[in-house]
Design an enzyme around this catalytic site. Structure first.
Site, PDB file in Angstrom:
ATOM      1  N   ASP A 147       0.855  -1.191   0.000  1.00  0.00           N
ATOM      2  CA  ASP A 147       0.000   0.000   0.000  1.00  0.00           C
ATOM      3  C   ASP A 147       0.891   1.242   0.000  1.00  0.00           C
ATOM      4  O   ASP A 147       2.104   1.134   0.123  1.00  0.00           O
ATOM      5  CB  ASP A 147      -0.952   0.012   1.208  1.00  0.00           C
ATOM      6  CG  ASP A 147      -0.220  -0.248   2.512  1.00  0.00           C
ATOM      7  OD1 ASP A 147       0.947   0.189   2.635  1.00  0.00           O
ATOM      8  OD2 ASP A 147      -0.805  -0.859   3.415  1.00  0.00           O
ATOM      9  N   ASP A 182       9.276   3.734  12.943  1.00  0.00           N
ATOM     10  CA  ASP A 182       9.917   2.619  13.630  1.00  0.00           C
ATOM     11  C   ASP A 182      11.328   2.309  13.111  1.00  0.00           C
ATOM     12  O   ASP A 182      12.301   2.373  13.843  1.00  0.00           O
ATOM     13  CB  ASP A 182       9.026   1.370  13.615  1.00  0.00           C
ATOM     14  CG  ASP A 182       8.531   0.982  12.223  1.00  0.00           C
ATOM     15  OD1 ASP A 182       8.791   1.724  11.260  1.00  0.00           O
ATOM     16  OD2 ASP A 182       7.895  -0.076  12.097  1.00  0.00           O
ATOM     17  N   ASP A 184       1.590   4.978   1.705  1.00  0.00           N
ATOM     18  CA  ASP A 184       1.298   5.863   2.832  1.00  0.00           C
ATOM     19  C   ASP A 184       1.874   7.237   2.527  1.00  0.00           C
ATOM     20  O   ASP A 184       2.928   7.354   1.913  1.00  0.00           O
ATOM     21  CB  ASP A 184       1.945   5.317   4.101  1.00  0.00           C
ATOM     22  CG  ASP A 184       1.500   3.892   4.384  1.00  0.00           C
ATOM     23  OD1 ASP A 184       0.302   3.698   4.649  1.00  0.00           O
ATOM     24  OD2 ASP A 184       2.333   2.978   4.290  1.00  0.00           O
TER      25      ASP A 184
END
Ligand code: ATP
Ligand code: MG
Length: 404
Positions: A52, A136, A54
């Site tokens: 996907d 992260d 982002d």
């Protein structure tokens, strides 16, 4: 900051979804900064197809909503915008403020930590230079600009992509305490991208694995699907075990089971994950319902056996009480959504139909939407339990199903 200009990287606009490009341009033309970030940039740099796309921007959630009719704001821990298109959902998140601003800066008073360091509410908006430190991994913190088509790298993500290293940004223990799900993400990406986990990133995991118990079950359920149903489930399971993460992720495993059922469960998990991997690698769809129907099968059997031994019930009664008990207990414990619970129940009920092979019901059974998942479960059971009757039953159904 390292700025990699267009001619020095391999991301071509053609590989980015048209909708994301449109969103990036619209944000940009309305005066906001807008970047493709996360898995989209990472996977394109690695020559893979992104799952996907982002987007990160300095537009606030309300401002995003004003720009896009198809926008839905979601999330409690931090609000993000989902832009809903026919074929995809694009996640647009507002730059978040740096963590150490949270306590001191009254502007960012929307953040709250609980005792063990986990972030609960986190609607603290910031600049790109701050947003990067909230992500992260270094490889997930690369920003592709729609303005100049360059990539901004603040944390050495490009180098880590080249060296194939999974590295958390900042102090690993603090980052895991803020959000223990990061431990699962580290394992998931290391397996999926065939990357090595940096020593400092790996080190605290075993010690902190129990923190996963503080994560809401619904979030863990979504993570389990990503871990086990995307083609690398078996290897991921092995690596999760190595880092003591399996037990807190699936707390029912090996819990209160007899020795025999425990061995059956251990074996069926491995076979089930290998099966799912092979289904996905043949580009067939994967059903989380099959995964959980299989994982919960031996806990169900154990419950039935206990009821039969202690309460002198008829088998059918013991079966229906146990099904309801197990599904209720684990839907809460593992956050399994209702629609999936219903399918698990159907897969289990079909086990009996498959075993009975009633002549007048054969066509009806085969045409049941869940027959193939149910037959897969019977197949795994027959391999694990090594019972001749089950093997005969499978032989019968495998011959029959080719007729329909
Ligand atoms: P994929 O979508 O391929 O599974 P992804 O890296 O895009 O991988 P997403 O869950 O879509 O993963 O998240 C998008 C980005 O948001 C990540 O790349 C990362 O920068 C950031 N992110 C997601 N989850 C976390 C987290 N728990 N902690 C910090 N940053 C996160
Ligand atoms: Mg993503």
């Amino acid at each position: 900051m390292n700025h990699i200009i267009k001619k020095n990287h391999n991301i071509s606009q053609k590989k980015i979804s048209k909708n994301s490009i449109k969103v990036l341009y619209r944000l940009n033309k309305s005066g906001y900064e807008a970047y493709l970030v996360g898995g989209g940039v990472r996977d394109l740099l690695l020559g893979k197809k992104p799952k996907d796309f982002d987007i990160a921007t300095n537009a606030k959630p309300n401002e995003i909503r004003k720009l896009f009719k198809n926008c839905r704001l979601i999330g409690r821990r931090f609000i993000i915008a989902h832009l809903i298109f026919k074929s995809e959902i694009i996640e647009v998140s507002t730059f978040r403020a740096k963590n150490n601003n949270i306590e001191n800066n009254k502007l960012y008073f929307n953040s709250k930590k609980i005792n063990n360091g986990m972030l609960l509410f986190d609607n603290t908006f910031g600049k790109i230079e701050e947003d990067v430190y909230r992500r992260d991994l270094t490889i997930n913190a690369l920003y592709y600009s729609i303005k100049d088509f360059g990539i901004r790298d603040y944390v050495g993500g490009i180098k880590d992509i080249k060296l194939k290293i999974i590295r958390l940004i900042g102090d690993a223990e603090t980052r895991y305490r803020e959000d223990p799900v990061r431990m699962l993400r580290v394992i998931r990406f290391s397996v999926r991208l065939h990357m090595h986990i940096d020593k400092k990133t790996a080190e605290p995991i075993i010690k902190l694995s129990n923190l996963l118990k503080n994560i809401p079950p619904a979030r863990l359920f979504n993570e389990s699907i990503k871990l086990f149903c995307f083609g690398y489930g078996y290897l991921t399971y092995i690596r999760l075990r190595k880092y003591s993460l399996i037990y807190p992720l699936l707390p029912f495993l090996f819990h209160t089971l007899s020795k025999k059922n425990k061995i059956f469960l251990k074996n069926i998990i491995i076979k089930c994950l290998k099966k799912i991997d092979s289904i996905i690698n043949r580009k067939l769809i994967c059903y989380p319902s099959f995964l959980f129907a299989t994982l919960l099968w031996y806990p169900l059997i154990e419950k039935i056996q206990i009821l039969l031994n202690t309460k002198k019930l008829k088998y059918s009664k013991a079966y229906s009480i146990s099904v309801n008990y197990i599904l209720k207990k684990y839907s809460i414990l593992l956050g399994i959504p209702k629609n999936i619970i219903l399918i698990i129940k159907k897969i289990w009920n079909l086990q009996k139909d498959i075993e009975m092979k009633k002549k007048y019901e054969i066509k009806k059974i085969i045409q049941n939407n869940n027959f193939f998942q149910a037959l897969e479960l019977t197949t795994l059971r027959s391999k694990i339990e090594n019972k001749i009757e089950l093997k005969k039953i499978l032989f019968f159904w495998n011959k029959k199903k080719t007729f329909f």
